[in-house]
Design an enzyme around this catalytic site. Structure first.
Site, PDB file in Angstrom:
ATOM      1  N   GLU A   1       0.845  -1.218   0.000  1.00  0.00           N
ATOM      2  CA  GLU A   1       0.000   0.000   0.000  1.00  0.00           C
ATOM      3  C   GLU A   1       0.880   1.268   0.000  1.00  0.00           C
ATOM      4  O   GLU A   1       2.110   1.194   0.024  1.00  0.00           O
ATOM      5  CB  GLU A   1      -0.959  -0.055   1.202  1.00  0.00           C
ATOM      6  CG  GLU A   1      -2.417  -0.224   0.784  1.00  0.00           C
ATOM      7  CD  GLU A   1      -3.006   1.005   0.095  1.00  0.00           C
ATOM      8  OE1 GLU A   1      -2.271   1.908  -0.348  1.00  0.00           O
ATOM      9  OE2 GLU A   1      -4.245   1.072  -0.004  1.00  0.00           O
ATOM     10  N   HIS A   2       0.213   2.419   0.026  1.00  0.00           N
ATOM     11  CA  HIS A   2       0.872   3.717  -0.185  1.00  0.00           C
ATOM     12  C   HIS A   2       2.027   4.007   0.793  1.00  0.00           C
ATOM     13  O   HIS A   2       2.025   3.574   1.939  1.00  0.00           O
ATOM     14  CB  HIS A   2      -0.170   4.838  -0.043  1.00  0.00           C
ATOM     15  CG  HIS A   2      -0.768   4.879   1.324  1.00  0.00           C
ATOM     16  ND1 HIS A   2      -0.209   5.567   2.361  1.00  0.00           N
ATOM     17  CD2 HIS A   2      -1.862   4.268   1.828  1.00  0.00           C
ATOM     18  CE1 HIS A   2      -0.932   5.407   3.446  1.00  0.00           C
ATOM     19  NE2 HIS A   2      -1.944   4.610   3.146  1.00  0.00           N
ATOM     20  N   ASP A   3       2.986   4.760   0.328  1.00  0.00           N
ATOM     21  CA  ASP A   3       4.064   5.328   1.153  1.00  0.00           C
ATOM     22  C   ASP A   3       4.947   4.287   1.847  1.00  0.00           C
ATOM     23  O   ASP A   3       5.487   4.562   2.922  1.00  0.00           O
ATOM     24  CB  ASP A   3       3.472   6.296   2.199  1.00  0.00           C
ATOM     25  CG  ASP A   3       2.763   7.460   1.524  1.00  0.00           C
ATOM     26  OD1 ASP A   3       3.426   8.192   0.773  1.00  0.00           O
ATOM     27  OD2 ASP A   3       1.538   7.612   1.725  1.00  0.00           O
ATOM     28  N   CYS A   4       5.059   3.136   1.240  1.00  0.00           N
ATOM     29  CA  CYS A   4       5.994   2.140   1.797  1.00  0.00           C
ATOM     30  C   CYS A   4       7.363   2.298   1.152  1.00  0.00           C
ATOM     31  O   CYS A   4       7.489   2.752   0.014  1.00  0.00           O
ATOM     32  CB  CYS A   4       5.478   0.720   1.528  1.00  0.00           C
ATOM     33  SG  CYS A   4       4.078   0.289   2.571  1.00  0.00           S
TER      34      CYS A   4
ATOM     35  N   ASN B   1       2.633   3.063   4.824  1.00  0.00           N
ATOM     36  CA  ASN B   1       3.657   3.585   5.740  1.00  0.00           C
ATOM     37  C   ASN B   1       4.411   2.486   6.492  1.00  0.00           C
ATOM     38  O   ASN B   1       4.557   2.521   7.719  1.00  0.00           O
ATOM     39  CB  ASN B   1       3.032   4.572   6.737  1.00  0.00           C
ATOM     40  CG  ASN B   1       2.705   5.897   6.068  1.00  0.00           C
ATOM     41  OD1 ASN B   1       3.585   6.583   5.557  1.00  0.00           O
ATOM     42  ND2 ASN B   1       1.423   6.237   6.030  1.00  0.00           N
TER      43      ASN B   1
END
Ligand code: UDP
Length: 217
Positions: free
Chosen positions: A139-142, A159
């Site tokens: 998922e986002h921002d990893c 994250n």
């Protein structure tokens, strides 16, 4: 022969990635030969209908351009073979399925393999030779390091930072972090199959269960 493509490793991982690699070439309209490399082979043979040979034989093939996907789940072995291939000036090949979905502002390092139904959401950075097996998502921002491996159906929520060589087992779920405190999976850590990771995992530690805890040996 101008170009030749290869999947390095003709065991489980390689045999599952070969059809993905073949499909990718087909989509690109590239009709070059594609072969398996496996060092257990003493002579050329056929694996699932593809020519299979050891690395020395592959190196001896006459071709102006060679591309190799190292398809071995163990991140340390993957690195050894990648370094050998690069030392021989052979290019790393990145492969993804036609059902793999990659969203916005995603960076993925060379030599990665994204299996069918993998999703990489927006604003994700991934290092070299990442393997994400069937149905996994990021998922986002990893931020994911080099030689990280996801078995099938890993849920890596937003994250999360995963450091080099970490291995995440099938069906594991990793809890979302926050922008100021990402959840961290340390270098070489192993997350067991089906684990539910709710907090940071230190480097080199094996965690299992729900909630995930260090494995007592
Ligand atoms: N292998 C190889 N050269 C090496 C190390 C491994 O060709 O230096 C091959 C090995 O012969 C085997 C495959 O890579 O066929 C790895 O198989 P394994 O079942 O260990 O891994 P998986 O396919 O599950 O990642």
């Amino acid at each position: 022969m101008s170009e030749v493509f290869a999947v390095y490793g003709a065991a489980g991982c390689g045999r599952s990635l070969m059809p993905v690699a073949v499909e990718q070439l087909k989509i690109l309209g590239n009709t070059s030969q594609i072969v398996f490399i496996d060092d257990a082979l003493t002579h050329d043979t056929s694996v699932n209908g593809y020519v299979a040979m050891n690395y020395d034989r592959f190196k001896s093939l006459e071709s102006s351009n060679k591309f190799v996907l190292v398809a071995i789940a163990n991140g340390n072995i993957r690195q050894q073979l990648v370094e050998k291939v690069q030392h021989d000036d052979i290019a790393l090949w990145t492969v993804q399925g036609s059902t793999t979905l990659i969203m916005d502002s995603v960076i993925i390092g060379a030599g990665s393999a994204l299996s069918p139904f993998v999703t990489i959401a927006s604003n994700v950075t991934i290092g070299k030779c990442f393997h994400a097996n069937l149905y996994s998502y990021v998922e986002h921002d990893c931020i994911i390091g080099d030689y990280v491996t996801f078995a099938p159906r890993v849920s890596c929520n937003g994250n999360i930072h995963i450091h080099d060589y970490a291995y995440i087992g099938a069906g594991a779920v990793i809890k979302q972090g926050t922008p100021d405190k990402p959840l961290i999976i340390g270098n070489g850590a192993i997350v067991g199959m089906g684990a539910v990771v709710t907090k940071d995992v230190p480097a080199g530690v094996v965690v299992v269960g729900n909630p995930a805890r260090p494995l007592n040996k």
